[in-house]
Design an enzyme around this catalytic site. Structure first.
Site, short mmCIF file in Angstrom:
data_model
loop_
_atom_site.label_atom_id
_atom_site.label_comp_id
_atom_site.label_asym_id
_atom_site.label_seq_id
_atom_site.Cartn_x
_atom_site.Cartn_y
_atom_site.Cartn_z
N HIS A 49 0.83 -1.20 0.00
CA HIS A 49 0.00 0.00 0.00
C HIS A 49 0.87 1.25 0.00
O HIS A 49 1.67 1.47 0.90
CB HIS A 49 -0.89 -0.02 1.24
N ARG A 50 0.75 2.05 -1.08
CA ARG A 50 1.59 3.23 -1.28
C ARG A 50 3.07 2.86 -1.25
O ARG A 50 3.94 3.66 -0.89
CB ARG A 50 1.30 4.31 -0.24
N GLU A 76 1.07 -0.75 -4.95
CA GLU A 76 -0.15 0.05 -5.00
C GLU A 76 0.22 1.51 -4.85
O GLU A 76 1.10 1.86 -4.05
CB GLU A 76 -1.11 -0.36 -3.88
N ASP A 78 -1.19 5.95 -5.68
CA ASP A 78 -2.28 6.90 -5.90
C ASP A 78 -1.82 7.97 -6.88
O ASP A 78 -0.63 8.32 -6.92
CB ASP A 78 -2.68 7.56 -4.58
N HIS A 91 -0.83 10.63 -2.59
CA HIS A 91 -2.15 10.25 -2.10
C HIS A 91 -3.07 11.44 -1.87
O HIS A 91 -4.22 11.45 -2.31
CB HIS A 91 -2.03 9.48 -0.78
N GLU A 151 -4.49 3.87 -8.32
CA GLU A 151 -5.77 4.45 -7.94
C GLU A 151 -5.83 5.91 -8.36
O GLU A 151 -5.00 6.72 -7.95
CB GLU A 151 -6.00 4.36 -6.43
N LYS A 153 -7.25 9.33 -7.98
CA LYS A 153 -7.89 9.96 -6.83
C LYS A 153 -8.91 11.02 -7.21
O LYS A 153 -9.80 11.33 -6.42
CB LYS A 153 -6.83 10.60 -5.92
N ASP A 279 0.45 -1.53 4.69
CA ASP A 279 1.56 -0.60 4.86
C ASP A 279 2.81 -1.33 5.34
O ASP A 279 3.90 -0.76 5.33
CB ASP A 279 1.22 0.47 5.90
#
Length: 293
Positions: A49-50, A76, A78, A91, A151, A153, A279
């Protein structure tokens, strides 16, 4: 009066039955997308995640390199747009939380944005040249075989088009899953290029979950190939054994976000989830390896 009520009940039951039959006849199988075929087949996938924001400055090339080095299966990230519309990997809609600057991402040009320190809040990496990368730079920095979840945003048609254009330019249609919390963005992606994998939006998850509750998932045609969901939404559990089983029955990939506790990881893996979005990919790699499939 009783006869009228009886006839009304018959009509309603017949209509409902007809609707169910119609759904059963029109329900289609979910395509098998190469993105999911490239995932590990002997254990759940670890999705950083990120890039693994518990270990490195989030959404940076440094994080993505670190996540891959410790065995993450998917990166992953954003995306927002700059002043000139360049997709950049960050993000928040502002730079305040993750850099030494202030202001909205869209108020910066790419050149201005990359003067900021994206590791400002990481003492060991501060002032070492860590920047907010553009999506182009991310694609340039890693081989096409590296799986990524991107993703979008913003609900911005121009930004969505720019992201899809980059995926096509780098020929990453088989190794990129595009997502968004905006239903219109998902629809635009699907319309632009049917080759791209997407997850289900909230308005698509809810009817699928309802169908699962009634063991009727075979009547629902998911418009995307993946479910990326939280363990629960408020008081409502989402990642239940029944929902996970329903997704598997329909060939939909099921991953849960954002899970950082090893015990919770193990509980979810025991339910059969196919991916952990976390994370702490270091902890997830260990949990997924131990659990297997």
């Amino acid at each position: 009066m009783k006869r009228i009520l009886l006839w009304a009940a018959v009509v309603l039951i017949s209509a409902a039955g007809g609707a169910w039959i119609s759904l059963a006849l029109t329900a289609r199988s979910v395509r098998v997308h190469p993105f999911f075929q490239a995932l590990p087949q002997d254990r759940a996938a670890v999705i950083a995640h990120r890039g693994g924001s518990g270990l490195w400055p989030e959404n940076t090339l440094e994080a993505f390199r670190g996540a891959l080095a410790i065995g993450s299966d998917v990166l992953e990230m954003d995306v927002h747009g700059t002043a000139e519309g360049e997709p950049v990997v960050i993000h928040d809609e502002t730079v305040d939380r993750t850099t030494d600057g202030t202001g909205r991402v869209r108020s910066f040009t790419l050149k201005e944005l990359q003067k900021l320190d994206a590791a400002h809040h990481w003492e060991s990496l501060r002032d070492t040249g860590v920047v907010v990368p553009s999506l182009r730079q991310v694609f340039e920095s890693f081989p096409r075989e590296v799986l990524m979840v991107v993703e979008i945003k913003e609900s911005n048609p121009a930004l969505t088009d720019a992201v899809v254009d980059l995926v096509q330019e780098f020929r990453r249609e088989e190794t990129t899953l595009l997502g968004s919390f905006h239903q219109e963005v998902l629809q635009q992606v699907r319309t632009r290029d049917f080759r791209l994998a997407t997850h289900l939006g909230q308005g698509e998850v809810i009817p699928f979950m309802a169908a699962a509750w009634f063991f009727s998932e075979g009547l629902y045609t998911p418009p995307g190939e993946a479910l990326l969901v939280p363990p629960r939404s408020g008081l409502v559990p989402v990642a239940t054994r029944r929902f996970v089983r329903a997704a598997r029955n329909r060939g939909v990939f099921f991953a849960v976000w954002t899970v950082n506790d090893p015990d919770q990881m193990r509980r979810l893996l025991a339910r059969g989830v196919q991916g952990i979005i976390t994370d702490r990919p270091d902890l997830a790699v260990s949990a997924a390896t131990d659990a297997g499939l």
